[in-house]
Design a protein around this motif. Structure first.
Motif, PDB file in Angstrom:
ATOM      1  N   GLU A  39     -11.828  -2.165 -14.738  1.00  0.00           N
ATOM      2  CA  GLU A  39     -11.291  -3.350 -14.083  1.00  0.00           C
ATOM      3  C   GLU A  39     -10.085  -2.941 -13.247  1.00  0.00           C
ATOM      4  N   ARG A  40      -9.670  -3.841 -12.377  1.00  0.00           N
ATOM      5  CA  ARG A  40      -8.490  -3.591 -11.568  1.00  0.00           C
ATOM      6  C   ARG A  40      -7.263  -3.535 -12.483  1.00  0.00           C
ATOM      7  N   PRO A  41      -6.598  -2.356 -12.627  1.00  0.00           N
ATOM      8  CA  PRO A  41      -5.452  -2.253 -13.530  1.00  0.00           C
ATOM      9  C   PRO A  41      -4.215  -2.925 -12.950  1.00  0.00           C
ATOM     10  N   THR A  42      -3.323  -3.340 -13.845  1.00  0.00           N
ATOM     11  CA  THR A  42      -2.099  -4.015 -13.412  1.00  0.00           C
ATOM     12  C   THR A  42      -0.833  -3.246 -13.764  1.00  0.00           C
ATOM     13  N   ASN A  66       0.818  -1.215   0.000  1.00  0.00           N
ATOM     14  CA  ASN A  66       0.000   0.000   0.000  1.00  0.00           C
ATOM     15  C   ASN A  66       0.849   1.261   0.000  1.00  0.00           C
ATOM     16  N   ALA A  67       1.970   1.255  -0.686  1.00  0.00           N
ATOM     17  CA  ALA A  67       2.843   2.428  -0.679  1.00  0.00           C
ATOM     18  C   ALA A  67       3.734   2.447  -1.911  1.00  0.00           C
ATOM     19  N   VAL A  68       4.218   3.643  -2.212  1.00  0.00           N
ATOM     20  CA  VAL A  68       5.249   3.826  -3.230  1.00  0.00           C
ATOM     21  C   VAL A  68       6.518   4.260  -2.513  1.00  0.00           C
ATOM     22  N   THR A  96      -1.069   1.961 -10.298  1.00  0.00           N
ATOM     23  CA  THR A  96      -2.265   1.149 -10.495  1.00  0.00           C
ATOM     24  C   THR A  96      -2.698   0.570  -9.149  1.00  0.00           C
ATOM     25  N   VAL A  97      -3.891   0.938  -8.715  1.00  0.00           N
ATOM     26  CA  VAL A  97      -4.444   0.475  -7.439  1.00  0.00           C
ATOM     27  C   VAL A  97      -5.827  -0.120  -7.691  1.00  0.00           C
ATOM     28  N   ASP A  98      -6.460  -0.620  -6.635  1.00  0.00           N
ATOM     29  CA  ASP A  98      -7.760  -1.281  -6.789  1.00  0.00           C
ATOM     30  C   ASP A  98      -8.789  -0.387  -7.476  1.00  0.00           C
ATOM     31  N   ALA A  99      -8.778   0.909  -7.153  1.00  0.00           N
ATOM     32  CA  ALA A  99      -9.794   1.827  -7.667  1.00  0.00           C
ATOM     33  C   ALA A  99      -9.477   2.364  -9.055  1.00  0.00           C
ATOM     34  N   GLY A 100      -8.274   2.148  -9.543  1.00  0.00           N
ATOM     35  CA  GLY A 100      -7.906   2.672 -10.854  1.00  0.00           C
ATOM     36  C   GLY A 100      -6.468   3.165 -10.875  1.00  0.00           C
ATOM     37  N   LEU A 101      -6.280   4.400 -11.346  1.00  0.00           N
ATOM     38  CA  LEU A 101      -4.957   5.005 -11.391  1.00  0.00           C
ATOM     39  C   LEU A 101      -4.889   6.123 -10.363  1.00  0.00           C
ATOM     40  N   GLY A 105      -4.760   1.561  -1.972  1.00  0.00           N
ATOM     41  CA  GLY A 105      -4.912   0.112  -2.004  1.00  0.00           C
ATOM     42  C   GLY A 105      -3.609  -0.500  -2.481  1.00  0.00           C
ATOM     43  N   ASN A 106      -3.620  -1.814  -2.639  1.00  0.00           N
ATOM     44  CA  ASN A 106      -2.416  -2.483  -3.128  1.00  0.00           C
ATOM     45  C   ASN A 106      -2.023  -1.936  -4.492  1.00  0.00           C
TER      46      ASN A 106
END
Length: 272
Positions: free
Chosen positions: A238-241, A176-178, A216-221, A200-201
């Motif tokens: 969708e959940r981006p990767t 949950n961090a950069v 890229t997190v659960d909610a988007g960018l 999020g992750n």
């Protein structure tokens, strides 16, 4: 007030990338699990990987798709080296590989101090050929131009990696961090520090020319300023990767997600 778009008198760092961004558009759906988008500027096309089918796909804009490569290694993150060759992570084999423009596939790295890598995930290459990559849940590593492997950090559980536009900062996502690492002239790094908490992750990341980080997190960018302040979040169906800037003007942000490939037009160009 911020117009959300660049003007000749306004440096990119003053542009709000969230206010000026376009709608997220689906390019194609029906994949298994997408990752590792990479825009090849010299060739003018996008590569991206479907891990479930062990296929690297090729997209020539706007909508011409073909198979670029089939494998049995679950190719994940990809980057280009200074000579235009591909550097990519093989998740299943635990290797980082290089595919020169003219030449045979070679192993960049598969172990550190006698211990095999577990799941190489994402990679970025500096302009001098220094390769940085994440070994999922384990550590971040550096491969210098002489092909010697060095440890960057084993204090985080890394996923995505990216470089700032001036190549003086290495970013690594950690749950949950950069995190950020100062990069020295020789490519070595400091011990690193947390830049920002994410909503999020966080998986893969991209960086625009102003140094903003697209995580890229659960909610988007979720988009951050270089100092870690949050600009805001752009929703993705969708959940981006992972992401990669591309297109003729480098203002198209390609987004891989669970089963679909998406794109969004950005007010600031970015790094492929």
């Amino acid at each position: 007030p911020d117009s959300g778009g660049a003007t000749p008198d306004e440096p990119p760092s003053h542009v709000n990338p969230v206010a000026g961004i376009g709608p997220v558009q689906k390019i194609k759906a029906g994949y298994g699990f997408l990752e590792g988008p990479l825009w090849l500027a010299a060739e003018g096309y996008l590569l991206f990987n479907d891990l479930n089918s062990n296929t690297t796909h090729k997209l020539i804009l706007p909508d011409t798709f073909s198979t670029y490569r089939k494998s049995n290694d679950r190719t994940n993150g990809m980057a280009t080296d200074p000579d235009g060759g591909l550097v990519f992570c093989e998740t299943d084999t635990g290797r980082v590989m290089r595919a020169p423009v003219d030449g045979e596939l070679t192993v960049v790295a598969d172990s550190f101090l006698g211990t095999r890598f577990t799941r190489p995930n994402d990679t970025i290459v500096r302009s001098d050929g220094t390769i940085y990559f994440s070994d999922s849940g384990k550590a971040v590593f550096r491969v210098d131009p002489a092909n010697t492997v060095h440890l960057v950090s084993n204090g985080i559980r890394p996923n995505g990696v990216a470089l700032s536009p001036d190549e003086q900062v290495l970013y690594a996502s950690n749950r949950n961090a950069v995190w950020q690492f100062s990069v020295m002239t020789d490519g070595s790094t400091d011990g690193g520090s947390k830049l920002a908490d994410t909503s999020g992750n966080v998986d893969g990341m991209g960086v625009d020319d102003a140094g903003n980080i697209y995580a890229t997190v659960d909610a988007g960018l979720q988009i951050f300023k270089p100092n870690g302040t949050v600009w805001g979040t752009i929703g993705v169906p969708e959940r981006p990767t992972n992401v990669s800037f591309g297109g003729i003007d480098r203002r198209t942000l390609f987004i891989t997600a669970s089963t679909g490939l998406y794109q969004v037009q950005t007010p600031i160009p970015g790094i492929p």
